[in-house]
Design an enzyme around this catalytic site. Structure first.
Site, PDB file in Angstrom:
ATOM      1  N   ASP A 187       0.772  -1.265   0.000  1.00  0.00           N
ATOM      2  CA  ASP A 187       0.000   0.000   0.000  1.00  0.00           C
ATOM      3  C   ASP A 187       0.798   1.307   0.000  1.00  0.00           C
ATOM      4  O   ASP A 187       1.766   1.441   0.746  1.00  0.00           O
ATOM      5  CB  ASP A 187      -0.852   0.111   1.277  1.00  0.00           C
ATOM      6  CG  ASP A 187      -1.594  -1.142   1.627  1.00  0.00           C
ATOM      7  OD1 ASP A 187      -1.577  -2.085   0.852  1.00  0.00           O
ATOM      8  OD2 ASP A 187      -2.193  -1.152   2.716  1.00  0.00           O
ATOM      9  N   GLU A 211     -10.339  -2.592   4.498  1.00  0.00           N
ATOM     10  CA  GLU A 211      -9.000  -2.052   4.781  1.00  0.00           C
ATOM     11  C   GLU A 211      -8.868  -0.644   4.184  1.00  0.00           C
ATOM     12  O   GLU A 211      -9.657  -0.240   3.332  1.00  0.00           O
ATOM     13  CB  GLU A 211      -7.930  -2.965   4.165  1.00  0.00           C
ATOM     14  CG  GLU A 211      -7.970  -4.393   4.712  1.00  0.00           C
ATOM     15  CD  GLU A 211      -6.826  -5.265   4.214  1.00  0.00           C
ATOM     16  OE1 GLU A 211      -6.214  -5.942   5.037  1.00  0.00           O
ATOM     17  OE2 GLU A 211      -6.546  -5.283   3.003  1.00  0.00           O
TER      18      GLU A 211
HETATM   19  C1  FRU Z   1      -3.894  -3.499   2.925  1.00  0.00           C
HETATM   20  C2  FRU Z   1      -3.214  -3.959   4.195  1.00  0.00           C
HETATM   21  C3  FRU Z   1      -3.541  -3.028   5.342  1.00  0.00           C
HETATM   22  C4  FRU Z   1      -2.374  -3.202   6.255  1.00  0.00           C
HETATM   23  C5  FRU Z   1      -1.240  -3.390   5.299  1.00  0.00           C
HETATM   24  C6  FRU Z   1      -0.174  -4.323   5.769  1.00  0.00           C
HETATM   25  O1  FRU Z   1      -3.293  -3.950   1.783  1.00  0.00           O
HETATM   26  O2  FRU Z   1      -3.580  -5.295   4.502  1.00  0.00           O
HETATM   27  O3  FRU Z   1      -4.792  -3.277   5.935  1.00  0.00           O
HETATM   28  O4  FRU Z   1      -2.177  -2.100   7.079  1.00  0.00           O
HETATM   29  O5  FRU Z   1      -1.805  -3.889   4.103  1.00  0.00           O
HETATM   30  O6  FRU Z   1       0.913  -4.288   4.912  1.00  0.00           O
END
Ligand code: FRU
Length: 524
Positions: A66, A238
């Site tokens: 992300d 998320e």
């Molecule tokens: C989304 C996610 C978030 C988390 C991160 C971990 O892709 O799963 O919810 O904070 O990636 O890398």
């Protein structure tokens, strides 16, 4: 050699030997080896590998997911991101960092935040605290505050602050600023400024809900409300995002856009994003749409965890991780794994039925960095297939306006090689009114069972025509159809030799009203 030259050479040799001895005495053999390895590794890192995106951001090496902490601050765009500094699989999650002045050229920086005794550093955002409302910047002119999830035994929200434009960070002593209230998945703080109530708002993904918190000083947060039980519920929610936009540019008629990502259960399979339109009064988000249908952000497989830049006052621009949790860890790239989408401007427009929809267009800056015009055509009737002579390109941009006469399906075979039997098809199916990307034979697909596929976005002709705007890179295709009304983002992994381009029309003819193809030069 003169005597003077001999003395100089001798002195040089003595200095070299002495420094070598001092080095060997002071630096342990293990350190000497690892320093050498690191230097060799850095030498080897090239941005020219056959599958390395040339105008999309990738870290030089290792795993990335992300986008985090997107902020425009003192003339720089900051892109932080989920990063494993130690390998090309998910793990040791830290915040990597890159900086750009034009949204096109990115420069990787030192890793910004690394795991500690409380856990890994999961996704989050950054807010500039220019007036030192937080009190974290005594005697300073303010600075940046990063909001991140600490992912250890529990997930809670913490802050770190920086006085040097995000180059170095200090974790706050009073952490966590939002403790875990007993929810397993409780993460991804996005902080925005809510002008109308004069408060900062933090959104969190909590199970299959979004939770809202409010603060006046960015440090003390109080719970406000939650939003959920609607939209797609296929997986855990998320990385939420929230902003207000005018409809058709009318500042008197605005909507709040709440975007949430979900893994799995998305339209193209695996992880993807959806959005809700409505009102946000500083405490509660209320969905206000004619129907409760699901609004998908992108109909391709690879646009996840989109985050908009804070600190850009004149427009909303977001970027996303160009991957999918289903197969992200198997992508056939090395020594890096993970890429970002292009920056996209997001707006709202009423469609022909008066329904408000999200529009995504490549950020204007991308136009300024187009390469030369490679090909141009207008007013061509096509039936069957037409290969563009001598076209051998891996990175380019197509803009086309096409009017389907009797055609049942028409479009482009990009990254095309008849010899290698490789092609990615971007087309329009007039019987079903869908824009699609077909990556069944796009190159390497066998690294994961669910990678190959065809992805479709419901569409319609506008004044009898279809507009396609396509960005092709060494391992991605982004399609913006009908001025950004439908968007499809997909990764592809073709051979470099699959660089041909063919235009086709099946079961009848199509009128190519206009077609331009521009080179997209490398941004590295
Ligand atoms: C989304 C996610 C978030 C988390 C991160 C971990 O892709 O799963 O919810 O904070 O990636 O890398």
């Amino acid at each position: 050699m003169s005597t003077r030259q001999r003395i100089t050479a001798l002195t040089g040799a003595v200095v070299l030997i002495l420094s070598l001895v001092i080095y060997m005495l002071t630096v342990s053999p293990a350190e000497q080896i690892s320093e050498k390895e690191e230097a060799a590794e850095r030498e080897e890192i090239s941005y020219d590998q056959s599958l390395r995106p040339q105008y999309h951001y990738t870290p030089a090496e290792n795993w990335m997911n992300d986008p985090n902490g997107m902020v425009y601050y003192e003339g720089e765009y900051h892109l932080f991101y989920q990063y494993n500094p130690d390998g090309d699989q998910f793990g040791n999650m830290s915040w990597g960092h890159a900086v750009s002045e034009d949204l096109v050229h990115w420069e990787e920086q030192e890793v910004a935040l690394t795991p500690d005794e409380h856990g890994m550093i999961f996704s989050g955002s950054i807010m500039a605290d220019k007036e030192n409302k937080s009190g974290l910047f005594p005697g300073e002119e303010g600075g940046l505050i990063a909001f991140y999830t600490s992912a250890g035994n529990v997930q809670d929200q913490r802050i770190a602050y920086s006085t040097d434009s995000g180059r170095t960070w200090k974790k706050h002593e009073g952490n966590p600023v939002v403790p875990n209230p007993g929810i397993e998945d409780f993460r991804d703080p996005k902080v925005i400024w809510h002008e109308q109530s004069g408060k900062y708002i933090m959104l969190l993904a909590a199970g299959k809900k979004v939770m809202f918190y409010g603060s006046e000083n960015l440090v003390d947060w109080e719970y406000l409300s939650e939003f959920g039980d609607t939209g797609a519920q296929g997986g855990v929610w998320e990385t939420p995002e929230l902003f207000e936009l005018p409809v058709d540019g009318d500042e008197e008629d605005t909507r709040w856009v709440l975007q949430v990502d979900m893994n799995p259960g998305s339209i193209a399979g695996g992880s993807g994003g959806q959005y809700f339109l409505g009102d946000f009064d500083g405490a509660v988000f209320t969905r206000q749409e004619k129907s409760n249908d699901i609004n998908w952000v992108d109909y391709g497989t690879d646009f996840y965890a989109a985050q908009a830049f804070n600190g850009m006052d004149d427009r909303v621009v977001w970027m996303a991780w160009m991957s999918n949790w289903t197969y992200a860890s198997s992508l056939p790239t090395d020594p890096w794994r993970g890429a970002m989408s292009l920056p996209r401007e997001v707006t709202l427009q009423k469609d022909n039925n008066g329904e408000v929809q999200l529009i995504q267009q490549p950020a204007d800056e991308l136009k300024d960095h187009r390469g030369e015009l490679l090909y141009e055509a207008a007013g061509i009737e096509l039936e069957g297939s037409e290969t563009i002579d001598g076209f051998e390109e891996e990175t380019y941009e197509i803009t086309a306006e096409m009017e389907p006469g009797s055609s049942g399906e028409f479009g482009f075979r990009i990254r095309y090689s008849p010899d290698m039997q490789e092609e990615t098809i971007v087309g329009y199916d007039t019987k079903n009114d869908v824009v699609f990307t077909d990556r069944l034979n796009s190159g390497k697909t066998d690294f994961h069972d669910s990678f190959a596929g065809v992805y479709r976005a419901p569409s319609r002709l506008e004044d009898g025509t279809v507009k396609l705007h396509i960005f092709v890179d060494r391992s991605s295709v982004e399609v913006f159809a009908n001025d950004g009304q439908q968007v499809l983002t997909t990764r592809i992994f073709p051979f470099p030799e699959s660089s041909g381009l063919e235009i086709y029309s099946k079961e009848g003819d199509v009128n190519i009203k206009s077609l331009q193809i521009y080179d997209r030069p490398s941004a590295w």
